[in-house]
Design a protein around this motif. Sequence first.
Motif, PDB file in Angstrom:
ATOM      1  N   UNK A  25       0.834  -1.197   0.000  1.00  0.00           N
ATOM      2  CA  UNK A  25       0.000   0.000   0.000  1.00  0.00           C
ATOM      3  C   UNK A  25       0.871   1.251   0.000  1.00  0.00           C
ATOM      4  N   UNK A  26       0.310   2.343  -0.464  1.00  0.00           N
ATOM      5  CA  UNK A  26       0.819   3.678  -0.188  1.00  0.00           C
ATOM      6  C   UNK A  26      -0.155   4.319   0.793  1.00  0.00           C
ATOM      7  N   UNK A  27       0.364   4.738   1.942  1.00  0.00           N
ATOM      8  CA  UNK A  27      -0.503   5.296   2.985  1.00  0.00           C
ATOM      9  C   UNK A  27       0.042   6.647   3.438  1.00  0.00           C
ATOM     10  N   UNK A  28      -0.860   7.510   3.869  1.00  0.00           N
ATOM     11  CA  UNK A  28      -0.498   8.788   4.481  1.00  0.00           C
ATOM     12  C   UNK A  28      -0.963   8.745   5.931  1.00  0.00           C
ATOM     13  N   UNK A  29      -0.013   8.704   6.861  1.00  0.00           N
ATOM     14  CA  UNK A  29      -0.333   8.536   8.276  1.00  0.00           C
ATOM     15  C   UNK A  29      -0.852   9.838   8.883  1.00  0.00           C
ATOM     16  N   UNK A  30      -1.770   9.695   9.828  1.00  0.00           N
ATOM     17  CA  UNK A  30      -2.245  10.859  10.583  1.00  0.00           C
ATOM     18  C   UNK A  30      -1.133  11.334  11.519  1.00  0.00           C
ATOM     19  N   UNK A  31      -0.991  12.637  11.636  1.00  0.00           N
ATOM     20  CA  UNK A  31       0.083  13.197  12.448  1.00  0.00           C
ATOM     21  C   UNK A  31      -0.143  12.954  13.947  1.00  0.00           C
ATOM     22  N   UNK A  32      -1.380  12.739  14.349  1.00  0.00           N
ATOM     23  CA  UNK A  32      -1.665  12.543  15.769  1.00  0.00           C
ATOM     24  C   UNK A  32      -1.669  11.069  16.171  1.00  0.00           C
ATOM     25  N   UNK A  33      -1.293  10.183  15.249  1.00  0.00           N
ATOM     26  CA  UNK A  33      -1.254   8.755  15.530  1.00  0.00           C
ATOM     27  C   UNK A  33       0.177   8.246  15.407  1.00  0.00           C
ATOM     28  N   UNK A  34       0.544   7.329  16.275  1.00  0.00           N
ATOM     29  CA  UNK A  34       1.899   6.790  16.252  1.00  0.00           C
ATOM     30  C   UNK A  34       2.051   5.661  15.250  1.00  0.00           C
ATOM     31  N   UNK A  35       3.219   5.595  14.623  1.00  0.00           N
ATOM     32  CA  UNK A  35       3.469   4.543  13.642  1.00  0.00           C
ATOM     33  C   UNK A  35       3.523   3.170  14.310  1.00  0.00           C
ATOM     34  N   UNK A  36       4.081   3.101  15.522  1.00  0.00           N
ATOM     35  CA  UNK A  36       4.169   1.810  16.226  1.00  0.00           C
ATOM     36  C   UNK A  36       2.782   1.259  16.526  1.00  0.00           C
ATOM     37  N   UNK A  37       1.888   2.115  16.987  1.00  0.00           N
ATOM     38  CA  UNK A  37       0.526   1.663  17.271  1.00  0.00           C
ATOM     39  C   UNK A  37      -0.157   1.186  15.993  1.00  0.00           C
ATOM     40  N   UNK A  38       0.113   1.848  14.888  1.00  0.00           N
ATOM     41  CA  UNK A  38      -0.439   1.463  13.593  1.00  0.00           C
ATOM     42  C   UNK A  38       0.031   0.065  13.205  1.00  0.00           C
ATOM     43  N   UNK A  39       1.336  -0.185  13.330  1.00  0.00           N
ATOM     44  CA  UNK A  39       1.888  -1.488  12.969  1.00  0.00           C
ATOM     45  C   UNK A  39       1.392  -2.574  13.917  1.00  0.00           C
TER      46      UNK A  39
END
Length: 220
Positions: free
Chosen positions: A183-197
């Motif tokens: 995928x190509x994703x654009x992460x929300x600035x108020x969310x952590x990448x670790x929590x996403x993974x």
Amino acid sequence: MTFNSIFTGDAITVVQGLIVTGVALGLGILSSLVYMFKSYCSKNFAVTLALLPPIVSMLILMVNGNLGTGIAVVGVFSLVRFRSQPGNAREILAIMLSMAIGLACGTGYVTFAVFGAVIVCIVWLILFSTPFGNTAKKELRIEIPENLDYEGLFDDIFKEFTTKHEVITVKTVQMGSIYELRYHVSLRRDKGEKAFIDAIRARNGNLPVSCGRVKNDDEL
């Protein structure tokens, strides 16, 4: 303010030749130093950027209105392009700057070469020192077992952690026992990448997940 060529006659004096070559070399070194700012650069490429302007200016001086020589020079440039590997956008930009410096110096417009090169280098440093052009887009790779239906599997996670997501490829790996989703994703600035993974790992059975920059971000 006007920019005039230092060549006033058909012949080129030794002093004029030295001025053109010296200015081209100095601006070439400047462009090489600017390219190395916040960028990995091999010694070979740095030396190439430094020496390209005086070499181009020498070729232009050799042409000096001669049609046959001009055609030969075009052939040389075509050969160099044919033998070169495609570079990323920053490399092409640096080469174009060096070529422009060499062309300006070779035609005698030394003052314009200095003026233009300094302006471009200043803008280059400013743009690469600031967040100009930065995006939060990343490339996400997820592996899932073959028995999971990947369609809509992560939609709720994407809705929570990203502002935009796009499926790029779906393929099987490991003899068809695993699906790899890209995928190509654009992460929300108020969310952590670790929590996403971690949320994805809880959904895909703790199989490998990778998240990094888009590979072609810096390529044409």
